[in-house]
Design a protein around this motif. Structure first.
Motif, PDB file in Angstrom:
ATOM      1  N   PHE A 184       0.825  -1.205   0.000  1.00  0.00           N
ATOM      2  CA  PHE A 184       0.000   0.000   0.000  1.00  0.00           C
ATOM      3  C   PHE A 184       0.862   1.259   0.000  1.00  0.00           C
ATOM      4  N   LEU A 185       1.888   1.291   0.853  1.00  0.00           N
ATOM      5  CA  LEU A 185       2.746   2.473   0.937  1.00  0.00           C
ATOM      6  C   LEU A 185       3.538   2.680  -0.347  1.00  0.00           C
ATOM      7  N   HIS A 186       3.952   1.595  -0.994  1.00  0.00           N
ATOM      8  CA  HIS A 186       4.610   1.722  -2.295  1.00  0.00           C
ATOM      9  C   HIS A 186       3.667   2.357  -3.303  1.00  0.00           C
ATOM     10  N   HIS A 187       2.403   1.985  -3.244  1.00  0.00           N
ATOM     11  CA  HIS A 187       1.405   2.571  -4.142  1.00  0.00           C
ATOM     12  C   HIS A 187       1.246   4.063  -3.860  1.00  0.00           C
ATOM     13  N   VAL A 188       1.209   4.433  -2.567  1.00  0.00           N
ATOM     14  CA  VAL A 188       1.092   5.851  -2.193  1.00  0.00           C
ATOM     15  C   VAL A 188       2.280   6.641  -2.731  1.00  0.00           C
ATOM     16  N   HIS A 189       3.499   6.105  -2.556  1.00  0.00           N
ATOM     17  CA  HIS A 189       4.694   6.762  -3.089  1.00  0.00           C
ATOM     18  C   HIS A 189       4.602   6.903  -4.600  1.00  0.00           C
ATOM     19  N   PHE A 190       4.109   5.890  -5.260  1.00  0.00           N
ATOM     20  CA  PHE A 190       3.972   5.913  -6.717  1.00  0.00           C
ATOM     21  C   PHE A 190       3.042   7.043  -7.156  1.00  0.00           C
ATOM     22  N   VAL A 191       1.947   7.241  -6.423  1.00  0.00           N
ATOM     23  CA  VAL A 191       0.998   8.318  -6.740  1.00  0.00           C
ATOM     24  C   VAL A 191       1.701   9.667  -6.716  1.00  0.00           C
ATOM     25  N   PHE A 192       2.520   9.906  -5.674  1.00  0.00           N
ATOM     26  CA  PHE A 192       3.187  11.203  -5.548  1.00  0.00           C
ATOM     27  C   PHE A 192       4.297  11.387  -6.584  1.00  0.00           C
ATOM     28  N   GLU A 193       4.995  10.308  -6.882  1.00  0.00           N
ATOM     29  CA  GLU A 193       6.127  10.411  -7.801  1.00  0.00           C
ATOM     30  C   GLU A 193       5.698  10.670  -9.240  1.00  0.00           C
ATOM     31  N   GLN A 194       4.426  10.416  -9.558  1.00  0.00           N
ATOM     32  CA  GLN A 194       3.953  10.652 -10.921  1.00  0.00           C
ATOM     33  C   GLN A 194       3.882  12.134 -11.258  1.00  0.00           C
ATOM     34  N   GLY A 195       3.648  12.946 -10.258  1.00  0.00           N
ATOM     35  CA  GLY A 195       3.518  14.376 -10.551  1.00  0.00           C
ATOM     36  C   GLY A 195       3.913  15.247  -9.392  1.00  0.00           C
ATOM     37  N   PRO A 196       5.202  15.265  -9.016  1.00  0.00           N
ATOM     38  CA  PRO A 196       5.620  16.162  -7.929  1.00  0.00           C
ATOM     39  C   PRO A 196       5.336  17.607  -8.316  1.00  0.00           C
ATOM     40  N   ALA A 197       4.902  18.395  -7.368  1.00  0.00           N
ATOM     41  CA  ALA A 197       4.454  19.759  -7.662  1.00  0.00           C
ATOM     42  C   ALA A 197       5.280  20.789  -6.904  1.00  0.00           C
ATOM     43  N   TYR A 198       5.509  21.926  -7.550  1.00  0.00           N
ATOM     44  CA  TYR A 198       6.279  23.010  -6.932  1.00  0.00           C
ATOM     45  C   TYR A 198       5.544  23.604  -5.737  1.00  0.00           C
ATOM     46  N   GLU A 199       4.216  23.654  -5.847  1.00  0.00           N
ATOM     47  CA  GLU A 199       3.438  24.422  -4.875  1.00  0.00           C
ATOM     48  C   GLU A 199       3.263  23.717  -3.537  1.00  0.00           C
ATOM     49  N   ILE A 200       3.562  22.418  -3.448  1.00  0.00           N
ATOM     50  CA  ILE A 200       3.290  21.675  -2.213  1.00  0.00           C
ATOM     51  C   ILE A 200       4.486  20.824  -1.794  1.00  0.00           C
ATOM     52  N   ARG A 201       4.459  20.412  -0.535  1.00  0.00           N
ATOM     53  CA  ARG A 201       5.402  19.431  -0.019  1.00  0.00           C
ATOM     54  C   ARG A 201       4.587  18.283   0.580  1.00  0.00           C
ATOM     55  N   LEU A 229      -4.184  20.800  -4.974  1.00  0.00           N
ATOM     56  CA  LEU A 229      -3.258  19.709  -5.268  1.00  0.00           C
ATOM     57  C   LEU A 229      -3.225  18.692  -4.126  1.00  0.00           C
ATOM     58  N   CYS A 230      -3.185  19.187  -2.881  1.00  0.00           N
ATOM     59  CA  CYS A 230      -3.152  18.275  -1.733  1.00  0.00           C
ATOM     60  C   CYS A 230      -4.433  17.461  -1.653  1.00  0.00           C
ATOM     61  N   TYR A 231      -5.576  18.104  -1.891  1.00  0.00           N
ATOM     62  CA  TYR A 231      -6.846  17.381  -1.891  1.00  0.00           C
ATOM     63  C   TYR A 231      -6.874  16.340  -3.011  1.00  0.00           C
ATOM     64  N   LYS A 232      -6.293  16.707  -4.149  1.00  0.00           N
ATOM     65  CA  LYS A 232      -6.246  15.770  -5.282  1.00  0.00           C
ATOM     66  C   LYS A 232      -5.467  14.508  -4.893  1.00  0.00           C
ATOM     67  N   TYR A 233      -4.281  14.692  -4.280  1.00  0.00           N
ATOM     68  CA  TYR A 233      -3.465  13.551  -3.892  1.00  0.00           C
ATOM     69  C   TYR A 233      -4.160  12.707  -2.818  1.00  0.00           C
ATOM     70  N   LEU A 234      -4.777  13.370  -1.833  1.00  0.00           N
ATOM     71  CA  LEU A 234      -5.484  12.628  -0.787  1.00  0.00           C
ATOM     72  C   LEU A 234      -6.666  11.858  -1.372  1.00  0.00           C
ATOM     73  N   HIS A 235      -7.324  12.461  -2.355  1.00  0.00           N
ATOM     74  CA  HIS A 235      -8.434  11.770  -3.019  1.00  0.00           C
ATOM     75  C   HIS A 235      -7.928  10.521  -3.745  1.00  0.00           C
ATOM     76  N   LEU A 236      -6.796  10.662  -4.443  1.00  0.00           N
ATOM     77  CA  LEU A 236      -6.231   9.514  -5.169  1.00  0.00           C
ATOM     78  C   LEU A 236      -5.835   8.401  -4.204  1.00  0.00           C
ATOM     79  N   VAL A 237      -5.234   8.790  -3.066  1.00  0.00           N
ATOM     80  CA  VAL A 237      -4.838   7.789  -2.070  1.00  0.00           C
ATOM     81  C   VAL A 237      -6.081   7.133  -1.471  1.00  0.00           C
ATOM     82  N   GLY A 238      -7.082   7.953  -1.124  1.00  0.00           N
ATOM     83  CA  GLY A 238      -8.321   7.420  -0.566  1.00  0.00           C
ATOM     84  C   GLY A 238      -9.019   6.473  -1.518  1.00  0.00           C
ATOM     85  N   HIS A 239      -8.901   6.766  -2.816  1.00  0.00           N
ATOM     86  CA  HIS A 239      -9.548   5.938  -3.833  1.00  0.00           C
ATOM     87  C   HIS A 239      -8.910   4.547  -3.917  1.00  0.00           C
ATOM     88  N   THR A 240      -7.637   4.442  -3.522  1.00  0.00           N
ATOM     89  CA  THR A 240      -6.936   3.153  -3.602  1.00  0.00           C
ATOM     90  C   THR A 240      -7.227   2.241  -2.413  1.00  0.00           C
TER      91      THR A 240
END
Length: 495
Positions: A184-201, A229-240
């Motif tokens: 699961f955590l590898h999947h979460v990392h994969f989600v973030f690595e697809q589109g790292p963003a300047y505006e967030i950490r 962007l943060c809501y988008k990533y949390l939504h993607l993680v929640g969806h998994t």
């Protein structure tokens, strides 16, 4: 990435704009600049990531404009547009820190190479920045530094935050549970690595309790975009979450509201940890929000029932037979005395118990049937349990720390090697040593740092690196928190 084109020739601008649009990359083309002064103003207003600059422009030429604009945008990448006759200017531009130059007319392959090169460099840089953010916020949560020690330019003082905690419910053996959590955590990392963003950490780290926390942060100047962007990533993680939900393993995501300060974030995450047992009555395997859980926590009966269900899970996991059987009695007494648990809540409680324990319950069954089934689980636990020698596992952890304290190590990494979950290993470590893993590791590093500082030939930066810190600022904060004085003061004592 935001891209600005600065050129006084309309045809040159429109051609370059068309070529960039055809690349099908995540680019945002800003309004064009037709002279050097316009370019400086647009850079000041938008802080673009890349600027294509014509050497010869009215009012300010390309080099003069870059020199003025770099004050507002020190991280911006500059690409000079030049003809053969202006080659000397291009060489001077490279000495000024310009990334590269492109010959007119611009070749599409050269343009693609330039853009993808910047994208790849930025991805690497963003990974480093996220890792730095992760270390700093984890240090705060583990009490290794305090928010009061942050300098006024620190992101941790200027950011808005949103966070989540992942709670796992499963009666599987630790090795299987650890494997599923790792996937699961590898999947979460994969989600973030697809589109790292300047505006967030983004930070993904282990809390002192052993649970995994996910934190997103953005500066107020990127408020709307950073929050989205943060809501988008949390939504993607929640969806998994559903991908990791079956009859014997389940992950629930407990999410905070948007927090305007670190202290507010810390408070909400602490609250979610304290009241995470509410998931037993209101649904596991999905995303539960701080606001809805706050509403549920107001009901005393719901809270007492949730805590009791949580205890059943904990006692079974920890093989505490007597406590477990007492909790079964308490649960059945509560259900009998106040048979007010509605069908929906009873269905959620059934699902929780069937994940936490190897039992077969149904919401329509009687209280007596529940009691018999839960007691049967306790008896099976007692018969099947052969006490493990966890002392050997603890010895392996301590040996690993002593051999690898110079590296960037964490309890999640060690748990993976031992094929157990971080939550299990964290509980075991604290129970046996009386302290948390991070505090034990930090104490070892700080004592070693104190020893190294006695050598006047070793610089503070070298000391930091030799005890596992790649940021001198972060090392200094931790050292000061631990000993009450700066590393430089420690050195003066020896001199």
């Amino acid at each position: 990435m935001k891209i600005l084109i600065a050129d006084d020739e309309n045809l040159a601008r429109s051609t370059l704009r068309s070529m960039l649009q055809e690349l099908l990359l995540p680019l945002e083309l800003l309004e064009d600049a037709t002279n050097g002064e316009e370019m400086v103003e647009l850079v000041r207003r938008y802080t673009p990531h890349i600027v294509f600059v014509d050497i010869k422009m009215p009012k300010l030429n390309g080099l003069e404009a870059i020199k003025s604009a770099k004050i507002f945008a020190p991280e911006t990448r500059w690409f000079i547009l030049t003809g053969f006759s202006e080659f000397n200017y291009a060489q001077e531009a490279l000495r000024m820190g310009v990334s590269d130059y492109l010959l007119k007319p611009v070749d599409s392959q050269e343009l693609t190479k330039a853009i993808t090169g910047v994208i790849n460099e930025n991805r690497k840089q963003l990974v480093i920045l996220n890792q730095q953010f992760e270390r700093e916020i984890a240090g705060l949560f583990h009490g290794l530094s305090s928010i009061e020690q942050e300098d006024r330019h620190s992101l941790l003082l200027k950011a808005h935050f949103i966070g989540a905690i992942f709670s796992i419910d499963s009666f599987l053996p630790e090795t299987e549970k650890a494997e599923r959590q790792r996937n699961f955590l590898h999947h979460v990392h994969f989600v973030f690595e697809q589109g790292p963003a300047y505006e967030i950490r983004i930070a993904l780290f282990t809390l002192p309790s052993g649970e995994i926390a996910l934190i997103g942060a953005w500066e107020t100047e990127h408020n709307r975009q950073g929050e989205q962007l943060c809501y988008k990533y949390l939504h993607l993680v929640g969806h998994t979450l559903q991908n990791y939900h079956d009859h014997d393993f389940c992950i629930t995501m407990l999410q905070t509201s948007v927090c305007c300060s670190y202290n507010e974030l810390y408070g909400q995450l602490q609250w979610l940890q304290k009241f995470s047992a509410l998931r037993a009555l209101y649904g596991i395997g999905k995303k539960l929000h701080f606001k809805e859980l706050s509403h549920y926590a107001a009901g005393q009966y719901s809270m007492e029932m949730s805590v009791l269900l949580g205890k059943l899970s904990f006692y079974y996991r920890e093989k505490m037979y007597m406590h477990y059987m007492h909790a079964v009695d308490d649960l059945t007494r509560m259900l009998s005395a106040r048979n007010t648990l509605d069908y929906g809540s009873k269905k959620c409680a059934t699902e929780f118990l069937c994940h936490a324990l190897p039992c077969h319950l149904a919401p329509e069954q009687s209280i007596d049937t529940w009691k018999q089934e839960l007691q049967s689980c306790g008896e099976q636990m007692l018969l099947a349990w052969h006490k493990k020698d966890n002392g050997d596992m603890l010895a392996q952890v301590i040996l690993f720390i002593e051999q690898n304290y110079r590296s960037d190590i964490g309890i999640a990494q060690i748990a993976e090697k031992l094929h157990v979950t971080p939550n299990y290993l964290s509980t075991l470590f604290h129970k046996r040593t009386g302290t948390t893993f991070m505090k034990y590791l930090t104490k070892l590093r700080m004592l070693k740092a104190k020893e190294l500082l006695a050598d006047p030939d070793i610089q503070v930066q070298q000391v930091a690196e030799q005890v596992g810190y790649y940021s001198v600022r972060h090392f200094t904060k931790v050292f000061t928190t631990f000993f009450g004085h700066y590393p430089s003061e420690q050195r003066k004592k020896h001199s």
